[in-house]
Scaffold this active site. Structure first.
Site, PDB file in Angstrom:
ATOM      1  N   HIS A  61      25.422  47.784  54.635  1.00  0.00           N
ATOM      2  CA  HIS A  61      24.127  47.511  55.248  1.00  0.00           C
ATOM      3  C   HIS A  61      24.358  47.109  56.701  1.00  0.00           C
ATOM      4  CE1 HIS A  61      21.774  46.668  51.247  1.00  0.00           C
ATOM      5  NE2 HIS A  61      22.472  47.788  51.198  1.00  0.00           N
ATOM      6  N   GLU A  63      23.340  44.583  58.384  1.00  0.00           N
ATOM      7  CA  GLU A  63      23.685  43.163  58.549  1.00  0.00           C
ATOM      8  C   GLU A  63      25.166  42.922  58.245  1.00  0.00           C
ATOM      9  OE1 GLU A  63      21.180  44.427  56.713  1.00  0.00           O
ATOM     10  OE2 GLU A  63      19.510  43.010  56.539  1.00  0.00           O
ATOM     11  N   CYS A  91      18.291  41.867  52.140  1.00  0.00           N
ATOM     12  CA  CYS A  91      18.445  41.892  50.681  1.00  0.00           C
ATOM     13  C   CYS A  91      19.290  40.677  50.273  1.00  0.00           C
ATOM     14  CB  CYS A  91      19.113  43.200  50.259  1.00  0.00           C
ATOM     15  SG  CYS A  91      20.906  43.234  50.504  1.00  0.00           S
ATOM     16  N   CYS A  94      22.872  40.636  51.758  1.00  0.00           N
ATOM     17  CA  CYS A  94      22.936  40.291  53.183  1.00  0.00           C
ATOM     18  C   CYS A  94      22.495  38.850  53.422  1.00  0.00           C
ATOM     19  CB  CYS A  94      22.095  41.272  53.988  1.00  0.00           C
ATOM     20  SG  CYS A  94      22.761  42.961  53.919  1.00  0.00           S
TER      21      CYS A  94
END
Lengths: 165, 165
Positions: A61, A63, A91, A94
């Site tokens: 992701h 992040e 999410c 993260c």
């Protein structure tokens, strides 16, 4: 100033994150429209964007990439003093990483509900699942060899030069 | 057979994970005593261990390394059919990654309470925090430029060849 209201600087850095998300999703096709920048002392120190599809990496992701890059750049696992800008509400993975990295502040653009509506990304059931004890979650979980692991824990605890983090 | 009870095979693979945790914490000193192996079809396909300290990477938990390695090895972000063995009950970051990776089953040795008792690793407040809406969590969070992001979401939604994941 209310720290829960965005500033002009926040808008500036969020536009940088949105450009990264646009590149990932519409130009390079590496994954969803998720971009992230990490800012310290008014400067972008790290960037990330979603590469789940192109790299076949379920953890890639924006992040996560940005946190790892920021930590590498600063030479520390402690990102106190940093603000993380992300195009979508983080999410649980993260959000957990943001906690471990000790990020000071999170700025996000779209919500989890937006990501579900427009992209069929459904984080809410994960949040609900992780609020339960591990034995009640969707992924079956089994405990095994706790006593052997406690032996290792005791030796770790007794190690004089262990670095606390 | 009750899938919530460990098997002899589980003990075999957990010992491999414990050895990785021991190496990380007591031999190499890369981080805490956290090791992980991912097993598919009775074979270890990937390993990981904690490197938070040595790599200055707050996200380098054993589970994260093993999930990324397994996905790379299998060439897919979908780890259905895999069991993850980890020396400690996963933190929210890793539990989120386990979900995204679609891991079938988790086997763990020590609990979150054990990690707090012996290592001062405190995951429980993170779990409690992530059960709250983002605006109520400890890390201050601000929403910014949602409308500009929704424009990107709409263009992503309209992309004919996007890969759903």
């Amino acid at each position: 100033m209310d720290p829960r209201l965005p500033t002009a600087e926040d808008e500036h850095f969020m536009r940088a994150a949105i450009r990264l998300g646009e590149k990932a999703a519409l130009i390079d096709g590496t994954g969803g429209p998720f971009g992230c920048v990490i800012v310290k002392d008014g400067k972008i120190i790290a960037e990330g964007s979603n590469h789940v599809v192109s790299e076949n990496d379920p953890t890639w992701h924006g992040e996560m990439e940005a946190i790892r890059a920021a930590a590498k750049k600063l030479g520390t696992f402690d990102l106190s003093g940093c603000t993380l800008y992300t195009t979508g509400e983080p999410c649980p993975m993260c959000a957990g990483a943001i906690f471990w990295a000790r990020i000071d502040r999170v700025v996000y653009a779209s919500t989890i509900a937006d990501a579900l509506c427009y992209g069929q990304f459904d984080d809410q059931p994960i949040y609900q699942d992780l609020a339960k004890p591990i034995a009640e979650r969707r992924t079956p979980a089994v405990q095994c060899l706790r006593e052997e692991m406690l032996d290792l824990w005791r030796r770790y605890e007794a190690k004089p030069d262990r670095i606390r983090y």
